[in-house]
Design an enzyme around this catalytic site. Structure first.
Site: not given
Length: 274
Positions: A28, A164, A180, A184, A215
């Site tokens: 990203i 985020s 994780y 976020k 990704s």
């Protein structure tokens, strides 16, 4: 009455802006870098791996030979690297905090028997939580503060965009990334805190919460990945594309997004309510 420029070049122009993007070597971060480079911004790409940044620079220069691409090798989880990075910049209009890590825990779901569920969740090492929060939450905060003087000096008003994740607002019991997802969620609130703290400096702070994009975290070739299943999971029947990430970042960085502050923009094709 002052004449207003409602053209695309007026509303969405990022030409000449200095834009720094962490984690810009892949995924990203690179998609956003493409959007800014193609539209005339001076793009500072930041990452830990020199080779990946060199590859990214070549990719960006293929979009337009006139692009100004500057490479900064830095580990944003290191305070020393952050200080050195901030010292190397002399002008900045937009900071995009995109770098992040995910360390999956042993898989378990709401259907896992109690003893196994407890064992799986307790096996999450302390290092998973500390490393995840260090990179995903602390690093964006300290980097943003370190370049605050540069952003405050921007003639068009500084902008911070935190990246985020849709995982910050979803509680799918089939996932196994508690550190994780929690980190976020913290980024979302950090965004609001920074927007409040920096408002007198003319700095806007927002976050983009992406869904399933190609990704290192989402491999489209893995049939079990959320991205591979996006056609079934996402209301718009596809995963995110490069232009989706780039366009949203450009909107927030440009005049078109100048009345948006302290917001978390969900970029998930409707997945958050599906």
């Amino acid at each position: 009455m002052t004449s207003k420029d409602f053209t695309l070049n007026g509303l969405f122009s990022v030409k000449g802006l200095d834009v720094a993007i962490t984690g810009a070597g892949t995924g990203i971060g690179l998609y956003m870098a493409k959007g800014f480079a193609a539209n005339g911004a001076n793009v500072h790409i930041i990452g830990r791996r020199q080779a990946k940044l060199e590859e990214a620079k070549e990719t960006l220069l293929q979009l337009t030979a006139e692009a100004q691409i500057l490479i900064h090798v830095a580990d944003i989880s290191s305070r020393a690297d952050v200080t050195a990075l901030a010292s190397s910049l002399n002008k900045l209009d937009v900071l995009i905090n995109c770098a992040g890590i995910v360390i999956p825990d042993p898989p378990c779901t709401h259907l896992t028997p109690l003893a196994e569920l407890q064992s799986a969740l307790l096996s999450s090492p302390a290092s998973t939580w500390s490393q995840t929060f260090s990179t995903n939450v602390e690093a964006p905060f300290f980097l943003s503060v370190s370049v605050l003087h540069l952003l405050a000096a921007s003639p068009t008003g500084g902008r911070i965009i935190n990246v985020s994740s849709i995982g910050s607002i979803m509680s799918d019991p089939n996932t196994h990334q508690p550190a994780y997802q929690t980190s976020k969620a913290a980024v979302n609130h950090l965004t609001r805190l920074m927007a409040s703290k920096f408002r007198e400096l003319g700095i806007r702070v927002n976050a983009i919460s992406p869904g399933y994009f190609p990704s290192q975290m989402q491999d489209p070739n893995n049939p079990k990945s959320m991205l591979a299943r996006a056609k079934d999971l996402v209301p718009v029947k596809r995963g995110g594309e490069e232009e989706d990430a780039a366009g949203t970042a450009i909107w927030l960085a440009s005049k078109a997004g100048s009345y948006v502050d302290g917001s978390v923009i969900t970029l998930g094709g409707g997945r958050e309510w599906a």
